[in-house]
Motif scaffolding. Structure first.
Motif, PDB file in Angstrom:
ATOM      1  N   PHE A 176       0.903  -1.376  -0.131  1.00 52.20           N
ATOM      2  CA  PHE A 176      -0.015   0.034  -0.175  1.00 52.20           C
ATOM      3  C   PHE A 176       0.995   1.338  -0.067  1.00 52.20           C
ATOM      4  CE2 PHE A 176      -0.115   1.669   4.301  1.00 52.20           C
ATOM      5  CZ  PHE A 176       0.843   0.633   5.041  1.00 52.20           C
ATOM      6  N   GLY A 177       0.132   2.323   0.133  1.00 49.27           N
ATOM      7  CA  GLY A 177       1.042   3.603   0.305  1.00 49.27           C
ATOM      8  C   GLY A 177       1.653   3.909  -1.140  1.00 49.27           C
ATOM      9  N   SER A 178       2.741   4.548  -1.229  1.00 46.55           N
ATOM     10  CA  SER A 178       3.277   5.054  -2.522  1.00 46.55           C
ATOM     11  C   SER A 178       3.730   3.741  -3.584  1.00 46.55           C
ATOM     12  CB  SER A 178       4.302   6.205  -2.232  1.00 46.55           C
ATOM     13  OG  SER A 178       5.464   5.475  -1.584  1.00 46.55           O
TER      14      SER A 178
ATOM     15  N   ASN B 237       0.016   3.610  -4.862  1.00 48.03           N
ATOM     16  CA  ASN B 237      -1.090   4.861  -5.246  1.00 48.03           C
ATOM     17  C   ASN B 237      -0.760   5.719  -6.502  1.00 48.03           C
ATOM     18  OD1 ASN B 237       0.926   6.644  -4.188  1.00 48.03           O
ATOM     19  ND2 ASN B 237       0.385   6.859  -2.336  1.00 48.03           N
TER      20      ASN B 237
ATOM     21  N   CYS C 275      11.292   4.533  -3.298  1.00 42.31           N
ATOM     22  CA  CYS C 275      10.497   4.931  -1.959  1.00 42.31           C
ATOM     23  C   CYS C 275      10.440   3.618  -1.370  1.00 42.31           C
ATOM     24  CB  CYS C 275       9.138   5.317  -2.547  1.00 42.31           C
ATOM     25  SG  CYS C 275       7.954   4.415  -3.201  1.00 42.31           S
ATOM     26  N   ASP C 276      10.087   3.598  -0.121  1.00 44.30           N
ATOM     27  CA  ASP C 276       9.851   2.423   1.012  1.00 44.30           C
ATOM     28  C   ASP C 276       8.717   1.567   0.572  1.00 44.30           C
ATOM     29  OD1 ASP C 276       7.547   3.699   1.674  1.00 44.30           O
ATOM     30  OD2 ASP C 276       8.102   3.870   3.819  1.00 44.30           O
TER      31      ASP C 276
ATOM     32  N   ASP D 121       5.745  -0.125   1.657  1.00 43.81           N
ATOM     33  CA  ASP D 121       4.790  -0.398   2.695  1.00 43.81           C
ATOM     34  C   ASP D 121       3.811  -1.566   2.689  1.00 43.81           C
ATOM     35  OD1 ASP D 121       5.083   2.653   4.179  1.00 43.81           O
ATOM     36  OD2 ASP D 121       4.561   2.947   1.927  1.00 43.81           O
TER      37      ASP D 121
ATOM     38  N   ALA E  41      -5.555   2.878   5.988  1.00 50.47           N
ATOM     39  CA  ALA E  41      -4.261   3.150   5.319  1.00 50.47           C
ATOM     40  C   ALA E  41      -4.479   2.566   3.792  1.00 50.47           C
ATOM     41  CB  ALA E  41      -3.019   2.744   5.894  1.00 50.47           C
TER      42      ALA E  41
ATOM     43  N   SER F 148      -7.021   5.052   2.188  1.00 52.04           N
ATOM     44  CA  SER F 148      -6.354   6.289   1.606  1.00 52.04           C
ATOM     45  C   SER F 148      -5.628   5.995   0.411  1.00 52.04           C
ATOM     46  CB  SER F 148      -5.674   6.874   2.809  1.00 52.04           C
ATOM     47  OG  SER F 148      -4.982   6.343   3.568  1.00 52.04           O
ATOM     48  N   THR F 149      -4.942   4.666   0.352  1.00 51.23           N
ATOM     49  CA  THR F 149      -4.124   4.579  -0.721  1.00 51.23           C
ATOM     50  C   THR F 149      -5.007   4.441  -1.997  1.00 51.23           C
ATOM     51  OG1 THR F 149      -2.659   3.014   0.620  1.00 51.23           O
ATOM     52  CG2 THR F 149      -2.453   2.538  -1.951  1.00 51.23           C
TER      53      THR F 149
ATOM     54  N   ARG G 124       6.387  16.791  -4.750  1.00 48.47           N
ATOM     55  CA  ARG G 124       7.289  15.933  -3.744  1.00 48.47           C
ATOM     56  C   ARG G 124       8.628  16.138  -4.159  1.00 48.47           C
ATOM     57  NH1 ARG G 124       5.185   9.982  -2.305  1.00 48.47           N
ATOM     58  NH2 ARG G 124       3.149  10.417  -1.440  1.00 48.47           N
TER      59      ARG G 124
ATOM     60  N   ASN H 148       5.402  13.033   3.210  1.00 50.96           N
ATOM     61  CA  ASN H 148       4.925  13.102   1.797  1.00 50.96           C
ATOM     62  C   ASN H 148       3.334  12.904   1.491  1.00 50.96           C
ATOM     63  OD1 ASN H 148       6.808  13.458  -0.164  1.00 50.96           O
ATOM     64  ND2 ASN H 148       7.540  11.289   0.301  1.00 50.96           N
ATOM     65  N   PHE H 149       2.525  12.249   2.523  1.00 53.16           N
ATOM     66  CA  PHE H 149       1.160  11.887   2.787  1.00 53.16           C
ATOM     67  C   PHE H 149       0.487  13.255   2.773  1.00 53.16           C
ATOM     68  CE2 PHE H 149      -2.643  10.690   4.841  1.00 53.16           C
ATOM     69  CZ  PHE H 149      -3.416  10.155   3.590  1.00 53.16           C
TER      70      PHE H 149
ATOM     71  N   ASN I 186      -7.629  14.538   8.577  1.00 57.81           N
ATOM     72  CA  ASN I 186      -7.532  13.211   8.217  1.00 57.81           C
ATOM     73  C   ASN I 186      -8.755  12.635   7.194  1.00 57.81           C
ATOM     74  OD1 ASN I 186      -7.430  10.076   7.910  1.00 57.81           O
ATOM     75  ND2 ASN I 186      -6.266  10.017   9.589  1.00 57.81           N
TER      76      ASN I 186
ATOM     77  N   GLU J 238     -10.107   9.453   8.926  1.00 64.09           N
ATOM     78  CA  GLU J 238     -10.597   9.321  10.491  1.00 64.09           C
ATOM     79  C   GLU J 238     -10.591  10.767  10.800  1.00 64.09           C
ATOM     80  OE1 GLU J 238      -7.747   5.867  12.352  1.00 64.09           O
ATOM     81  OE2 GLU J 238      -6.938   6.650  10.481  1.00 64.09           O
TER      82      GLU J 238
ATOM     83  N   VAL K 265      -3.632  14.772  10.089  1.00 64.65           N
ATOM     84  CA  VAL K 265      -2.525  14.100   9.324  1.00 64.65           C
ATOM     85  C   VAL K 265      -0.969  14.573   9.600  1.00 64.65           C
ATOM     86  CG1 VAL K 265      -4.027  12.737   7.801  1.00 64.65           C
ATOM     87  CG2 VAL K 265      -2.851  14.691   7.077  1.00 64.65           C
TER      88      VAL K 265
HETATM   89  P1  GTP Z   1       6.600   7.733   0.621  1.00 62.13           P
HETATM   90  O1  GTP Z   1       6.848   6.268   1.453  1.00 62.13           O
HETATM   91  O2  GTP Z   1       7.149   8.822   1.572  1.00 62.13           O
HETATM   92  O3  GTP Z   1       6.820   7.687  -0.709  1.00 62.13           O
HETATM   93  O4  GTP Z   1       5.039   7.956   0.747  1.00 62.13           O
HETATM   94  P2  GTP Z   1       3.886   7.164   1.341  1.00 62.13           P
HETATM   95  O5  GTP Z   1       2.448   7.748   0.662  1.00 62.13           O
HETATM   96  O6  GTP Z   1       3.764   5.834   0.957  1.00 62.13           O
HETATM   97  O7  GTP Z   1       3.774   7.315   2.961  1.00 62.13           O
HETATM   98  P3  GTP Z   1       4.202   6.687   4.219  1.00 62.13           P
HETATM   99  O8  GTP Z   1       5.030   5.359   3.831  1.00 62.13           O
HETATM  100  O9  GTP Z   1       4.555   7.242   4.875  1.00 62.13           O
HETATM  101  O10 GTP Z   1       2.650   5.984   4.461  1.00 62.13           O
HETATM  102  C1  GTP Z   1       2.108   4.772   3.672  1.00 62.13           C
HETATM  103  C2  GTP Z   1       0.681   5.066   3.632  1.00 62.13           C
HETATM  104  O11 GTP Z   1       0.076   5.186   5.040  1.00 62.13           O
HETATM  105  C3  GTP Z   1       0.133   6.523   2.962  1.00 62.13           C
HETATM  106  O12 GTP Z   1       0.117   6.509   1.564  1.00 62.13           O
HETATM  107  C4  GTP Z   1      -1.194   6.649   3.623  1.00 62.13           C
HETATM  108  O13 GTP Z   1      -2.065   5.880   2.856  1.00 62.13           O
HETATM  109  C5  GTP Z   1      -0.981   6.115   5.120  1.00 62.13           C
HETATM  110  N1  GTP Z   1      -0.309   6.990   5.937  1.00 62.13           N
HETATM  111  C6  GTP Z   1       0.601   7.676   6.236  1.00 62.13           C
HETATM  112  N2  GTP Z   1       0.675   8.787   7.031  1.00 62.13           N
HETATM  113  C7  GTP Z   1      -0.760   8.675   7.394  1.00 62.13           C
HETATM  114  C8  GTP Z   1      -1.449   9.435   8.189  1.00 62.13           C
HETATM  115  O14 GTP Z   1      -0.845  10.571   9.095  1.00 62.13           O
HETATM  116  N3  GTP Z   1      -2.715   9.461   8.525  1.00 62.13           N
HETATM  117  C9  GTP Z   1      -3.353   8.419   7.629  1.00 62.13           C
HETATM  118  N4  GTP Z   1      -4.675   8.404   7.842  1.00 62.13           N
HETATM  119  N5  GTP Z   1      -2.904   7.738   6.703  1.00 62.13           N
HETATM  120  C10 GTP Z   1      -1.432   7.611   6.572  1.00 62.13           C
END
Ligand code: GTP
Ligand code: MG
Length: 516
Positions: free
Chosen positions: A177-179, A182, A189-190, A192, A277, A280-281, A302, A321-322, A422, A425, A430
């Motif tokens: 999930f995440g970036s 999405n 990028c990491d 998730d 999460a 949101s993705t 970004r 980034n989110f 958020n 939630e 956020v």
């Molecule tokens: P990068 O890893 O920085 O490239 O971006 P990312 O979108 O993957 O962000 P991250 O790894 O920090 O978080 C992964 C996912 O978790 C995000 O895409 C969101 O869907 C969710 N997320 C991260 N931070 C928050 C937050 O503060 N609130 C909420 N609701 N979701 C979050």
């Protein structure tokens, strides 16, 4: 209207491909033809590619899962003389047959797919050769976005991890999930990952006589998540091939296991019971698909933020980034002709199958893209980027909160320098982690970038002999003069004429041709 593939469909397809794939560490002079011929003894190969990360690796996708089983059947356990091995078998293999290696002194000529991007300062020079800011933005997006191969590798790593977790929970899945999925992920990028146990069947009791499982109980769902992640984290640490530096961060708001997967080079965050999460993705993915300008603008902002240290890979008081992505989405909703609809609108378009309530939070929104009618906004990427900086250079952050559900700013419900509701939630912020210094830097940089984009020196394409002189987006990515500013108060004391002078000086310096 363009045909879209939903994130769910994409996940299913990629997961299925990953299940039929193996990851093989090869010697650097592997003979590609012989290698493929050897593997084809076990079945048809649908796709393969090589990449480099602590050695040469190949991702090989077979036509059927049986082909992988057959391949594994023939694999041997390594014989080591001074150490012992954990006999955990996985689809991460090493090529040991020397007859597949070219012993001639020549390079193998293998084509490797890049899994990282070129450094930003090298890229700045390439950007300066583009003919318009729109092209610069598009070219940045194309150069930094995840490739098809990198996306496959991400799903494969999830699938390899699933095999470990399946030792305890055979019906589990692990989804990225995440970036990573999405649409806004940058190479590097990491990763998730979400351990999904919802597929574990036997949840709906039938009427009449039935049996139920005896199950261990804990005080809360959080306690269950912590214990599952603790055990799986331990297993990844002790038995997981290629998994190093495992840290269990179980007391975080969202408990996780963090580790590096060496063969892929991915920094991984494994979470469980994190369905919001995932939602949101899905939402970010949907917004990114609606209009190509969304992804390009998010990408550019970004990269710009990263180049100026507004965001960081280290957790802290920085804007994440989110949060930054939500800020871009909010800005796009606020255009006089909105480019993307509000989340409330997407919820109103939802059908019965889209209904989703997670832990009391309404996460419902439409999944059928064809129901979404877009307005005909024709602004260019250049205009949007400039307006983005202008918008946040003057946004009343001290009083207002950003709300993408309504596409409107609202009075802040609590004290925090930056308040972004958020989306699911809704009582949470956020960007709760962001302190005043970081917000001030962001605002100062927006002011500077907005100003720079309005200067003829910056917004006029350079051609011919001056091709390496930074202009347009490239100028915005160069080190800033205001980056060191500590607070807005200090800045205000400085007379405006001084500020403009400083900016002009900086512009002059930036436009000096590079001597290297
Ligand atoms: P990068 O890893 O920085 O490239 O971006 P990312 O979108 O993957 O962000 P991250 O790894 O920090 O978080 C992964 C996912 O978790 C995000 O895409 C969101 O869907 C969710 N997320 C991260 N931070 C928050 C937050 O503060 N609130 C909420 N609701 N979701 C979050
Ligand atoms: Mg991430």
């Amino acid at each position: 209207m363009q045909l879209f593939i939903s994130l769910h469909a994409l996940q299913v397809e990629r997961q299925e491909q990953a299940e039929r794939s193996v990851l093989i560490n090869c010697q650097s002079r592997t003979n590609e033809k012989k290698f493929l011929k050897y593997l084809s003894n076990h079945g048809d190969i649908k796709k393969y590619f090589f990449y480099e990360s602590y050695g040469l690796y190949a991702v090989v996708e077979f036509a059927k899962r049986e082909n992988v089983a057959s391949l594994l059947e023939g694999a041997v356990i390594p014989s080591v003389s001074h150490e012992s091995t954990v006999p955990f078998k996985s689809r991460l293999l090493s090529l040991r047959n020397l007859s597949l290696v070219d012993l001639s002194n020549q390079q193998s000529g293998l084509q490797c797919q890049p899994q990282t991007t070129i450094p930003i300062n090298e890229f700045i020079q390439r950007l300066s050769k583009e003919e318009s800011i729109d092209q610069q933005i598009t070219s940045l997006t194309e150069a930094y976005q995840l490739t098809e191969e990198n996306s496959r590798l991400r799903f494969l790593v999830c699938s390899l991890l699933k095999d470990i977790a399946a030792a305890y929970f055979p019906e589990c899945t692990i989804k990225p999930f995440g970036s990573s999925v999405n649409g806004f992920g940058k190479l590097g990028c990491d990763l998730d990952m979400f351990l999904d146990l919802d597929g574990i069947s036997g949840r709906n009791p039938k009427s009449g006589l039935s049996l139920e499982y005896q199950m261990k109980r804990a005080n809360s769902e959080r306690a269950v998540t912590q214990s599952i992640l603790s055990v799986i984290g331990e297993c990844v640490d002790q038995f997981g091939p290629g998994c190093v530096g495992v840290q269990k961060i179980l007391n975080a708001r969202c408990p996780l296991v963090r580790f590096a997967h060496q063969p892929s080079g991915f920094q991984c965050d494994l979470t469980a019971n994190n369905r919001v999460a995932m939602k949101s993705t899905e939402l970010l993915y949907l917004y990114g698909q609606l209009d190509p300008r969304v992804r390009s603008l998010v990408f550019t902002v970004r990269c710009w933020a990263r180049a100026h240290g507004v965001t960081s890979s280290i957790p802290g008081a920085w804007i994440s980034n989110f949060s930054l992505t939500v800020m871009v989405l909010f800005f796009l909703q606020k255009r006089s002709i909105p480019i993307i609809p509000t989340l409330e609108h997407l919820r109103d378009l939802a059908g019965p199958a889209d209904k989703s309530v997670i832990e009391g939070n309404d996460c419902t929104f439409v999944s059928d893209f064809s129901k979404i009618q877009l307005k005909s906004n024709t602004e260019t990427l250049e205009q949007l980027l400039c307006e983005f900086f202008e918008f946040y250079a003057t946004f009343p952050f001290s009083r207002m909160s950003l709300n993408i559900r309504k596409g409107k700013e609202q009075n802040k419900p609590e004290v925090a320098p930056l308040h972004i509701q958020n989306p699911f939630e809704t009582s949470l912020n956020v960007s709760k982690n962001v302190n005043a210094t970081q917000l001030d830097r962001f605002v100062a940089l927006c002011q500077e970038s907005s100003w720079l984009l309005q200067q003829r020196e910056t917004n006029t394409p350079r051609g011919g002999a001056n091709m390496t002189t930074a202009w347009g987006l490239a100028t915005l990515l160069l080190p800033s003069q205001v980056a060191g500013i500590k607070s807005r108060k200090k800045r205000r004391r400085e007379p405006a004429s001084e500020r403009i002078k400083g900016l002009l000086e900086s512009l002059k310096n930036k436009n000096q041709p590079k001597t290297s």
